[in-house]
Design an enzyme around this catalytic site. Structure first.
Site, PDB file in Angstrom:
ATOM      1  N   PRO A 248      38.946  30.970  25.764  1.00  0.00           N
ATOM      2  CA  PRO A 248      38.595  32.242  26.408  1.00  0.00           C
ATOM      3  C   PRO A 248      39.441  33.388  25.858  1.00  0.00           C
ATOM      4  O   PRO A 248      40.503  33.163  25.259  1.00  0.00           O
ATOM      5  CB  PRO A 248      38.899  31.980  27.895  1.00  0.00           C
ATOM      6  CG  PRO A 248      38.961  30.502  28.035  1.00  0.00           C
ATOM      7  CD  PRO A 248      39.439  29.981  26.722  1.00  0.00           C
ATOM      8  N   PRO A 249      39.016  34.621  26.066  1.00  0.00           N
ATOM      9  CA  PRO A 249      39.803  35.761  25.584  1.00  0.00           C
ATOM     10  C   PRO A 249      41.183  35.801  26.242  1.00  0.00           C
ATOM     11  O   PRO A 249      41.325  35.543  27.440  1.00  0.00           O
ATOM     12  CB  PRO A 249      38.956  36.978  26.000  1.00  0.00           C
ATOM     13  CG  PRO A 249      37.575  36.447  26.155  1.00  0.00           C
ATOM     14  CD  PRO A 249      37.715  35.035  26.622  1.00  0.00           C
ATOM     15  N   THR A 251      43.862  33.899  25.544  1.00  0.00           N
ATOM     16  CA  THR A 251      44.606  32.645  25.660  1.00  0.00           C
ATOM     17  C   THR A 251      45.577  32.415  24.503  1.00  0.00           C
ATOM     18  O   THR A 251      46.311  31.425  24.515  1.00  0.00           O
ATOM     19  CB  THR A 251      43.635  31.450  25.752  1.00  0.00           C
ATOM     20  OG1 THR A 251      42.664  31.544  24.704  1.00  0.00           O
ATOM     21  CG2 THR A 251      42.917  31.447  27.083  1.00  0.00           C
ATOM     22  N   HIS A 470      33.975  44.763  58.422  1.00  0.00           N
ATOM     23  CA  HIS A 470      33.469  43.976  57.294  1.00  0.00           C
ATOM     24  C   HIS A 470      34.573  43.078  56.722  1.00  0.00           C
ATOM     25  O   HIS A 470      34.378  41.863  56.545  1.00  0.00           O
ATOM     26  CB  HIS A 470      32.931  44.919  56.210  1.00  0.00           C
ATOM     27  CG  HIS A 470      32.342  44.228  55.024  1.00  0.00           C
ATOM     28  ND1 HIS A 470      30.988  44.089  54.839  1.00  0.00           N
ATOM     29  CD2 HIS A 470      32.928  43.621  53.946  1.00  0.00           C
ATOM     30  CE1 HIS A 470      30.756  43.442  53.713  1.00  0.00           C
ATOM     31  NE2 HIS A 470      31.930  43.148  53.139  1.00  0.00           N
ATOM     32  N   GLU A 471      35.736  43.669  56.429  1.00  0.00           N
ATOM     33  CA  GLU A 471      36.834  42.879  55.861  1.00  0.00           C
ATOM     34  C   GLU A 471      37.387  41.898  56.882  1.00  0.00           C
ATOM     35  O   GLU A 471      37.795  40.782  56.521  1.00  0.00           O
ATOM     36  CB  GLU A 471      37.940  43.809  55.350  1.00  0.00           C
ATOM     37  CG  GLU A 471      37.501  44.780  54.261  1.00  0.00           C
ATOM     38  CD  GLU A 471      36.906  44.071  53.056  1.00  0.00           C
ATOM     39  OE1 GLU A 471      37.281  42.909  52.783  1.00  0.00           O
ATOM     40  OE2 GLU A 471      36.055  44.669  52.386  1.00  0.00           O
ATOM     41  N   HIS A 474      35.231  38.787  56.765  1.00  0.00           N
ATOM     42  CA  HIS A 474      35.613  37.874  55.678  1.00  0.00           C
ATOM     43  C   HIS A 474      36.841  37.050  56.062  1.00  0.00           C
ATOM     44  O   HIS A 474      36.891  35.831  55.836  1.00  0.00           O
ATOM     45  CB  HIS A 474      35.930  38.677  54.411  1.00  0.00           C
ATOM     46  CG  HIS A 474      34.720  39.192  53.693  1.00  0.00           C
ATOM     47  ND1 HIS A 474      33.717  38.385  53.246  1.00  0.00           N
ATOM     48  CD2 HIS A 474      34.373  40.469  53.325  1.00  0.00           C
ATOM     49  CE1 HIS A 474      32.790  39.116  52.641  1.00  0.00           C
ATOM     50  NE2 HIS A 474      33.167  40.388  52.682  1.00  0.00           N
TER      51      HIS A 474
END
Length: 654
Positions: A248-249, A251, A470-471, A474
């Site tokens: 991956p980018p 690494t 909303h938070e 969660h």
């Protein structure tokens, strides 16, 4: 940054720090300008017309002809009549003055006039001299002359165009190439790879690479072969011709190549894959040939091609709509040079890419790239080592806990960790601190993940109520589901494009079970469900959550085979071939079944989420009110409201 040359160095043995002008530079340009100026000055001074006065026909007829002052008339190029007066009237001797001798070799006319056409001029002159005796009539001579001013007026524009293009080609020619051929017009087919000879200073060594033990071992074996080949050749072993670095980018693929350049002690050629492809046909293949030719001349040597997918993309019918003959011819030449009919001894090729799925199979086979080294995202132990490397140049406070930083950055690459360390130092400097503290690292982590805080963003009280609930939704749902990652804090401070966020500490897993998938979907739907329960209305604030949930549900059904109705069937294509197909790899009937199962899975999870929130509505409202008061709620305050979390103990990283 370039360092000044030292006395006795290879670049300037004399110790003179003033660089010499390149050949063909300012010296030749100044010479051309001086010669052009002298030519113009000479043409002006030798032109007889420069000291003459222009007159009309009336003046010639009434003043000069009537008084019989004209000695002769010379018609030049059938356009201009030069009028010469008699010597006793012009005040000139038969011998020219000294000043005129320096610049003029011909007699100078006192007047000149444009005649239009020769026939009309002769007719007028004949009519004006009808009553003159034959001895007083003026003779007319005709001459054809070449004017330097006229020639230069045609040549100068072309000369300026040629000089302009020479200047552009000199600037864009890339300077002196590694082969010493300069930057001429016909040098664009040469390779412009950067060459690092033995003794050159490299910015990285193997000591700068933390983690990646297995990858570093394989790379160091290649370097050791170049340094001590007899250790391997006496057993009949051959060095790998090519090593492909895949990961991956961020690494550390390019960093690994830089370390090889610093440790190998052999010529190291570095080039990007995109530098082979040009607008000129055949340039890419020519540069490949030139690169390997230079490498063979300096064998043993190493060639590093970064982002090789720029030229190594798979060939086939699927690429017909995006075919590039130049790229394909470059790839064919690269395949031939790597393992073709000709010998290729003493040259090792390193290549790096983060898109191995698009590479041509002929490029990846043994004999061309014998080794494929996979660089994965670092584990917790490797992240501790990487933090140790990037924390060296920083002035740290005693309260900095490197192990905690590594634990709070799961899934981060080496580039991400380097960015965190730099951002923390910038934040500490902005606050005028003498050392970088733990809080600076936490703030840097939050900024990199969520974006910069936007406390100045104006949010209405009604919108703030919705965001807080909303938070809180969660947080409450994830708190009571055992398979969801551990919650760290909840915030309603706008960051980047989001108006709030719930921060989790992801557990590093290699596999994900169906129960974990379902719990994560429920946690993502907690915000939307909280809005519906508290306000009896839903908003657009859950767009990001719904997008993530939908993609996750389709992944479960179509890729991982976790749906009972569809069964253990996967339509995932690891080769990437289906991405370039216009149709789906399944029938319309199967597509309809997948859509139905995904919809049922999401709706079932949503109802489960609402049931959890209804059961814990009191805690939901308390947490929302606390968020409205202080905007950020940490883990200790969450435990005071929601109680101690019941969950399976997390597995420790090894």
């Amino acid at each position: 940054m370039e360092k000044p040359l030292k006395k006795g160095s290879d670049s300037d043995p004399s110790g003179n720090n003033n660089p010499k002008s390149p050949p063909g530079g300012y010296g030749y340009g100044l010479f051309y300008i001086i010669m052009l100026g002298l030519l113009l000055l000479f043409s002006l001074l030798t032109n007889p017309m420069t000291s003459s006065r222009e007159i009309t026909w009336s003046f010639l007829q009434d003043s000069l002809l009537v008084k019989k002052q004209v000695n002769k008339i010379v018609v030049v190029n059938k356009e201009v009549a030069e009028i010469y007066l008699k010597p006793e009237l012009s005040g000139e001797d038969t011998q020219q003055p000294i000043s005129n001798k320096l610049y003029r070799a011909v007699e100078t006319p006192q007047y000149y006039m444009n005649i239009g056409t020769v026939d009309i001029f002769e007719q007028k002159l004949q009519n004006a001299q009808q009553n003159f005796p034959s001895s007083d009539k003026i003779e007319i001579r005709y001459q054809t002359r070449t004017s330097w001013v006229g020639i230069l007026s045609w040549l100068l524009p072309f000369g300026f165009i040629i000089l302009f293009w020479l200047y552009i080609l000199r600037r864009t020619g890339g300077g002196t190439s590694g082969s010493g051929t300069g930057s001429s017009l016909f040098n664009f087919g040469k390779s412009n790879a950067r060459l690092m000879e033995k003794g050159s200073t490299s910015s990285a060594t193997f000591k700068d690479i933390a983690g990646l033990k297995e990858a570093k071992t394989e790379i160091m074996e290649v370097v050791d072969f170049l340094k001590n080949p007899e250790t391997y050749t006496k057993l009949g072993a051959k060095i790998p011709k090519g090593v492909m670095l895949v990961g991956p980018p961020g690494t550390g693929k390019t960093l690994m190549a830089k370390a090889v350049a610093g440790e190998a002690g052999v010529p190291f050629f570095s080039m990007s894959g995109s530098e082979f492809v040009e607008m000129f046909v055949g340039v890419g293949a020519s540069r490949v040939r030139d690169l390997f030719k230079r490498a063979k001349e300096k064998a043993p040597s190493i060639i590093f091609i970064d982002e090789i997918d720029a030229v190594g993309r798979s060939r086939g019918k699927l690429n017909a709509f995006q075919a590039n003959d130049e790229r394909e011819s470059t790839l064919n030449q690269l395949l031939t040079e790597l393992d073709g009919f000709g010998p290729n001894t003493g040259v090792i090729v390193l290549a790096a890419t983060n898109r191995p799925d698009v590479l041509d199979k002929a490029l990846l086979r043994p004999g061309r790239f014998d080794r494929h080294i996979y660089l994965e995202l670092p584990t917790k132990v490797e992240r501790i080592e990487i933090f140790g490397v990037h924390l060296r140049p920083l002035k740290l406070s005693k309260n900095v806990d490197v192990e905690l930083l590594a634990k709070l950055s799961p899934g981060f690459s080496g580039a991400d960790i380097a960015n965190i360390c730099n951002e923390a130092a910038l934040i500490a400097a902005r606050k005028k601190k003498k050392t970088v503290e733990q809080s600076d690292f936490m703030e840097a982590r939050d900024r990199i993940i969520g974006g910069m805080e936007r406390k100045s963003k104006i949010i209405s009280p009604q919108e703030k109520q919705i965001v807080a609930h909303h938070e809180a939704g969660h947080a409450v749902v994830s708190w009571y589901l055992k398979n969801v990652d551990s919650l760290v804090k909840v915030s309603i401070i706008p960051r980047g494009k989001s108006l709030g966020a719930a921060w989790y500490l992801p557990q590093e897993r290699q596999i994900v079970t169906k129960g974990q998938f379902l719990d994560q979907i429920c946690a993502s739907l907690g915000g939307r469900a909280a809005e519906e329960i508290i306000f009896n209305e839903i908003s657009s604030g859950a767009l990001d959550d719904l997008e993530k949930v939908t993609k996750q549900a389709y992944t479960m059904v179509a890729y991982y085979g976790l749906d009972e109705e569809i069964g253990p069937i996967s339509f995932y294509d690891s080769t990437g071939q289906n991405e370039r197909m216009f149709g789906k790899p399944y029938s319309e009937n199967m597509a309809q079944k997948i859509d139905v199962e995904v919809q049922d899975l999401v709706n079932t999870s949503y109802e489960r989420t609402k049931a959890i929130l209804r059961e814990h509505r009191t805690e939901l409202e308390k947490l929302a009110q606390l968020l409205l008061e202080q905007e950020v709620v940490e883990k200790e305050e969450l435990e005071n409201i929601l109680g101690k979390r019941e969950m399976e103990p997390l597995l420790e990283d090894k």
